[in-house]
Design a protein around this motif. Structure first.
Motif, PDB file in Angstrom:
ATOM      1  N   LEU A  66       0.455  -0.708   0.287  1.00  0.00           N
ATOM      2  CA  LEU A  66      -0.155  -0.039  -0.255  1.00  0.00           C
ATOM      3  C   LEU A  66       0.473   1.186  -0.367  1.00  0.00           C
ATOM      4  O   LEU A  66       1.473   1.401   0.024  1.00  0.00           O
ATOM      5  CB  LEU A  66      -1.023  -0.278   0.692  1.00  0.00           C
ATOM      6  N   PRO A  67       0.855   2.443  -0.294  1.00  0.00           N
ATOM      7  CA  PRO A  67       1.358   3.292  -0.638  1.00  0.00           C
ATOM      8  C   PRO A  67       1.082   4.215   0.708  1.00  0.00           C
ATOM      9  O   PRO A  67       0.384   4.250   1.674  1.00  0.00           O
ATOM     10  CB  PRO A  67       0.247   4.874  -1.661  1.00  0.00           C
ATOM     11  N   ALA A  68       3.125   5.056   1.087  1.00  0.00           N
ATOM     12  CA  ALA A  68       2.938   5.122   2.006  1.00  0.00           C
ATOM     13  C   ALA A  68       4.259   6.256   1.699  1.00  0.00           C
ATOM     14  O   ALA A  68       4.919   6.289   0.756  1.00  0.00           O
ATOM     15  CB  ALA A  68       3.557   4.714   2.735  1.00  0.00           C
ATOM     16  N   GLY A  69       4.087   7.641   2.970  1.00  0.00           N
ATOM     17  CA  GLY A  69       5.069   9.005   1.957  1.00  0.00           C
ATOM     18  C   GLY A  69       4.400   9.877   1.916  1.00  0.00           C
ATOM     19  O   GLY A  69       3.588   9.459   1.453  1.00  0.00           O
ATOM     20  N   ARG A  70       4.826  11.187   1.744  1.00  0.00           N
ATOM     21  CA  ARG A  70       4.754  12.032   1.003  1.00  0.00           C
ATOM     22  C   ARG A  70       3.395  12.709   1.846  1.00  0.00           C
ATOM     23  O   ARG A  70       2.651  14.196   1.852  1.00  0.00           O
ATOM     24  CB  ARG A  70       4.237  12.117  -0.193  1.00  0.00           C
ATOM     25  N   GLY A  71       3.244  12.753   3.389  1.00  0.00           N
ATOM     26  CA  GLY A  71       3.285  12.571   4.054  1.00  0.00           C
ATOM     27  C   GLY A  71       1.781  12.423   4.356  1.00  0.00           C
ATOM     28  O   GLY A  71       0.829  12.546   5.481  1.00  0.00           O
ATOM     29  N   PHE A  72       1.247  11.470   4.285  1.00  0.00           N
ATOM     30  CA  PHE A  72       0.062   9.891   4.270  1.00  0.00           C
ATOM     31  C   PHE A  72       0.580   8.399   4.438  1.00  0.00           C
ATOM     32  O   PHE A  72       1.498   8.236   3.653  1.00  0.00           O
ATOM     33  CB  PHE A  72      -1.325  10.849   3.441  1.00  0.00           C
ATOM     34  N   THR A 127      -9.011  -0.818  -5.518  1.00  0.00           N
ATOM     35  CA  THR A 127      -8.007  -1.335  -6.593  1.00  0.00           C
ATOM     36  C   THR A 127      -7.806   0.704  -7.697  1.00  0.00           C
ATOM     37  O   THR A 127      -6.892   1.543  -7.030  1.00  0.00           O
ATOM     38  CB  THR A 127      -8.330  -1.499  -8.236  1.00  0.00           C
ATOM     39  N   ALA A 128      -9.226   1.311  -7.305  1.00  0.00           N
ATOM     40  CA  ALA A 128      -8.996   2.607  -7.990  1.00  0.00           C
ATOM     41  C   ALA A 128      -8.652   3.315  -6.849  1.00  0.00           C
ATOM     42  O   ALA A 128      -8.229   4.307  -7.129  1.00  0.00           O
ATOM     43  CB  ALA A 128     -10.430   2.887  -8.423  1.00  0.00           C
ATOM     44  N   LEU A 129      -9.169   2.951  -5.678  1.00  0.00           N
ATOM     45  CA  LEU A 129      -8.683   4.184  -4.249  1.00  0.00           C
ATOM     46  C   LEU A 129      -7.808   4.354  -4.204  1.00  0.00           C
ATOM     47  O   LEU A 129      -7.138   5.288  -4.040  1.00  0.00           O
ATOM     48  CB  LEU A 129      -9.860   2.865  -2.870  1.00  0.00           C
ATOM     49  N   VAL A 130      -6.409   3.189  -3.871  1.00  0.00           N
ATOM     50  CA  VAL A 130      -5.586   2.589  -4.060  1.00  0.00           C
ATOM     51  C   VAL A 130      -4.712   3.518  -5.740  1.00  0.00           C
ATOM     52  O   VAL A 130      -3.588   4.006  -5.157  1.00  0.00           O
ATOM     53  CB  VAL A 130      -5.049   1.091  -3.744  1.00  0.00           C
ATOM     54  N   ALA A 131      -5.454   3.792  -6.771  1.00  0.00           N
ATOM     55  CA  ALA A 131      -4.495   4.210  -7.594  1.00  0.00           C
ATOM     56  C   ALA A 131      -4.111   5.679  -7.288  1.00  0.00           C
ATOM     57  O   ALA A 131      -3.808   5.842  -7.832  1.00  0.00           O
ATOM     58  CB  ALA A 131      -4.985   3.495  -9.088  1.00  0.00           C
ATOM     59  N   ARG A 132      -6.343   5.791  -6.992  1.00  0.00           N
ATOM     60  CA  ARG A 132      -6.038   7.288  -6.748  1.00  0.00           C
ATOM     61  C   ARG A 132      -4.869   7.681  -6.112  1.00  0.00           C
ATOM     62  O   ARG A 132      -4.296   9.270  -5.938  1.00  0.00           O
ATOM     63  CB  ARG A 132      -7.441   7.625  -6.505  1.00  0.00           C
ATOM     64  N   VAL A 133      -4.666   7.091  -4.710  1.00  0.00           N
ATOM     65  CA  VAL A 133      -4.053   7.173  -3.681  1.00  0.00           C
ATOM     66  C   VAL A 133      -2.254   7.762  -4.367  1.00  0.00           C
ATOM     67  O   VAL A 133      -1.727   8.532  -3.834  1.00  0.00           O
ATOM     68  CB  VAL A 133      -3.813   6.839  -2.162  1.00  0.00           C
ATOM     69  N   ARG A 134      -1.672   6.879  -5.036  1.00  0.00           N
ATOM     70  CA  ARG A 134      -0.777   6.775  -5.816  1.00  0.00           C
ATOM     71  C   ARG A 134      -0.525   7.727  -6.814  1.00  0.00           C
ATOM     72  O   ARG A 134       0.688   8.491  -7.138  1.00  0.00           O
ATOM     73  CB  ARG A 134      -0.118   5.604  -6.763  1.00  0.00           C
ATOM     74  N   ALA A 135      -1.669   7.903  -7.621  1.00  0.00           N
ATOM     75  CA  ALA A 135      -1.740   9.041  -7.992  1.00  0.00           C
ATOM     76  C   ALA A 135      -1.155  10.948  -7.335  1.00  0.00           C
ATOM     77  O   ALA A 135      -0.471  11.445  -8.392  1.00  0.00           O
ATOM     78  CB  ALA A 135      -2.439   9.379  -8.570  1.00  0.00           C
ATOM     79  N   TRP A 136      -2.237  10.971  -5.973  1.00  0.00           N
ATOM     80  CA  TRP A 136      -1.633  11.632  -4.536  1.00  0.00           C
ATOM     81  C   TRP A 136      -0.080  12.164  -4.739  1.00  0.00           C
ATOM     82  O   TRP A 136      -0.095  12.853  -4.516  1.00  0.00           O
ATOM     83  CB  TRP A 136      -2.756  12.040  -4.068  1.00  0.00           C
ATOM     84  N   GLN A 137       0.083  11.077  -4.799  1.00  0.00           N
ATOM     85  CA  GLN A 137       2.068  10.566  -3.828  1.00  0.00           C
ATOM     86  C   GLN A 137       2.314  11.678  -5.337  1.00  0.00           C
ATOM     87  O   GLN A 137       3.644  12.369  -5.005  1.00  0.00           O
ATOM     88  CB  GLN A 137       2.085   9.337  -4.277  1.00  0.00           C
ATOM     89  N   GLU A 138       2.354  10.978  -6.710  1.00  0.00           N
ATOM     90  CA  GLU A 138       3.086  11.275  -7.819  1.00  0.00           C
ATOM     91  C   GLU A 138       2.676  13.378  -7.567  1.00  0.00           C
ATOM     92  O   GLU A 138       4.191  13.738  -8.122  1.00  0.00           O
ATOM     93  CB  GLU A 138       2.531  10.506  -8.555  1.00  0.00           C
ATOM     94  N   PHE A 139       1.204  13.710  -7.721  1.00  0.00           N
ATOM     95  CA  PHE A 139       1.303  14.831  -7.448  1.00  0.00           C
ATOM     96  C   PHE A 139       2.135  15.546  -6.122  1.00  0.00           C
ATOM     97  O   PHE A 139       2.988  16.682  -6.799  1.00  0.00           O
ATOM     98  CB  PHE A 139      -0.456  14.802  -7.765  1.00  0.00           C
ATOM     99  N   MET A 140       2.264  14.994  -5.461  1.00  0.00           N
ATOM    100  CA  MET A 140       2.909  15.496  -3.715  1.00  0.00           C
ATOM    101  C   MET A 140       4.148  16.150  -3.991  1.00  0.00           C
ATOM    102  O   MET A 140       4.736  16.793  -4.031  1.00  0.00           O
ATOM    103  CB  MET A 140       2.436  14.679  -2.747  1.00  0.00           C
ATOM    104  N   HIS A 260      -9.798   7.444 -15.208  1.00  0.00           N
ATOM    105  CA  HIS A 260      -9.040   7.004 -15.887  1.00  0.00           C
ATOM    106  C   HIS A 260      -7.803   8.369 -16.446  1.00  0.00           C
ATOM    107  O   HIS A 260      -6.329   8.294 -15.351  1.00  0.00           O
ATOM    108  CB  HIS A 260      -9.010   5.839 -17.272  1.00  0.00           C
ATOM    109  N   LEU A 261      -8.633   9.026 -17.083  1.00  0.00           N
ATOM    110  CA  LEU A 261      -8.148  10.546 -17.351  1.00  0.00           C
ATOM    111  C   LEU A 261      -7.657  10.974 -16.250  1.00  0.00           C
ATOM    112  O   LEU A 261      -6.441  12.098 -16.332  1.00  0.00           O
ATOM    113  CB  LEU A 261      -8.664  11.249 -18.589  1.00  0.00           C
ATOM    114  N   ASP A 262      -8.777  11.704 -15.746  1.00  0.00           N
ATOM    115  CA  ASP A 262      -8.060  11.745 -14.171  1.00  0.00           C
ATOM    116  C   ASP A 262      -7.074  11.490 -13.351  1.00  0.00           C
ATOM    117  O   ASP A 262      -6.083  12.559 -12.698  1.00  0.00           O
ATOM    118  CB  ASP A 262      -9.732  12.472 -13.427  1.00  0.00           C
ATOM    119  N   GLU A 263      -7.055  10.357 -13.135  1.00  0.00           N
ATOM    120  CA  GLU A 263      -5.535   9.181 -12.800  1.00  0.00           C
ATOM    121  C   GLU A 263      -4.651   9.930 -13.176  1.00  0.00           C
ATOM    122  O   GLU A 263      -3.853  10.604 -12.318  1.00  0.00           O
ATOM    123  CB  GLU A 263      -6.057   7.922 -12.390  1.00  0.00           C
TER     124      GLU A 263
END
Length: 337
Positions: A66-72, A127-140, A260-263
């Motif tokens: 599971l994603p971790a880091g960048r403050g969450f 899976t969609a929820l975790v993928a969205r968090v990973r996208a936020w990780q990249e964004f941060m 998919h596009l927004d992610e």
């Protein structure tokens, strides 16, 4: 479906849960998105803000996946006062994480789940929820939240090329699956039959493009390989980056395609909250494609001394003297038409 709760409501829920507590979780129900139960929570003894998602029947991945880091962080959660079902997944703010950015991420996750079809299977929701968090990780990781001028031009160019692929008759899902630029792929578009690297410019004379590595224009790695050249002009009559994105969202109207596009937009560094910061208007002045082969001027490992391990260089596409290839011929060669 309306938004379950906004940032102010989240902040109020977390304030109500603040204080001292026994080790473990203290929660407040926020409601449900379809079958997904949503709780605002705090984990003690650290008093950390979180939102818990209860997804019935979800086979949660192990914590180390599971994603971790960048403050969450995202973690598996067991609540003693609730049944084993639904399976709980928590998104938790770490002490160094920005509160405002975390609340922003949570409301986006809620909107993202709300955009899914009501009959979406539990594993797909998780899976969609975790993928969205990973996208936020990249964004941060990218920092300010607003793309710089060159990155803005590059994204507009990729989106214009993506739009051209859709206009050629390719399916939205096929094009979005092949768009690898936001994922830091070697090429901007990679399909089973080959790849396309896209370069963009706003220069009226010449077309200087940066090639990021020796592998990018090496057709011994991926073949057939094409170079797409998108020339843009800036001024009245064009569209802003947010307007270009809204046009593509109209084409990707099905909820899964829109998500998919927004992610991918989030991964590349674009977030709607900062849309008003993008004021330049771009007009498409030209879109060309070239076949990258042994006669195309480029630097690859086979053409540089063996001791040269890495290189970044500029190429003037207008000065290559190579013939253009129609987009239809590109797609035929890639086996997509």
């Amino acid at each position: 479906m309306g938004r379950l709760i906004d940032q102010a409501g989240l902040a109020a829920a977390w304030r109500a849960l603040s204080g001292q507590g026994e080790p473990g979780w203290r929660t407040i129900p926020l409601g449900a998105i379809g079958a997904v139960q949503v709780l605002a929570g705090r984990r003690f003894p650290g008093n950390e803000e979180a939102v818990l998602f209860g997804i019935p029947g979800y086979r949660r991945p192990a914590n180390e996946q599971l994603p971790a880091g960048r403050g969450f962080e995202v973690l598996r959660v067991t609540l003693k006062d609730k049944d084993e079902e639904p399976r709980w997944l928590g998104v938790n703010r770490e002490a160094q994480g920005s509160f405002d950015l975390f609340a922003m991420m949570i409301t986006d996750l809620l909107d993202h789940l709300a955009s899914r079809d009501a009959d979406t299977p539990p594993d797909e929701l998780g899976t969609a929820l975790v993928a969205r968090v990973r996208a936020w990780q990249e964004f941060m990781q990218r920092g300010s939240g607003v793309l710089g001028p060159e990155a803005e031009v590059g994204l507009v160019g990729e989106l214009r090329f993506l739009e051209a692929l859709l206009e050629s008759g390719l399916a939205v899902s096929e094009v979005l699956d092949g768009w690898k630029g936001p994922l830091d792929g070697l090429h901007d578009f990679a399909f089973p039959g080959g790849a396309i690297e896209v370069k963009s410019t706003v220069a009226s004379v010449g077309f200087t493009a940066e090639v990021s590595c020796l592998e990018q224009l090496d057709d011994s790695i991926v073949a057939p390989l094409f170079l797409g050249a998108v020339r843009l002009s800036v001024g009245p009559g064009g569209v802003t980056l947010p307007e270009q994105i809204e046009r593509l969202r109209g084409a990707a109207s099905e909820p899964t395609a829109r998500a998919h596009l927004d992610e991918k937009l989030l991964r590349v560094g674009y977030f709607d909250r900062f849309a008003e910061r993008y004021t330049r208007r771009f007009r498409l002045s030209g879109l060309k494609a070239f076949r990258v082969d042994a006669d195309f001027p480029r630097l690859v490992h086979a053409s540089v001394p063996q001791a040269v391990r890495r290189a970044r260089y500029d190429i003037d596409i207008d000065a290559t003297g190579r013939p253009t290839v129609s987009l239809g011929d590109v797609l035929n060669t890639l086996g997509m038409k």
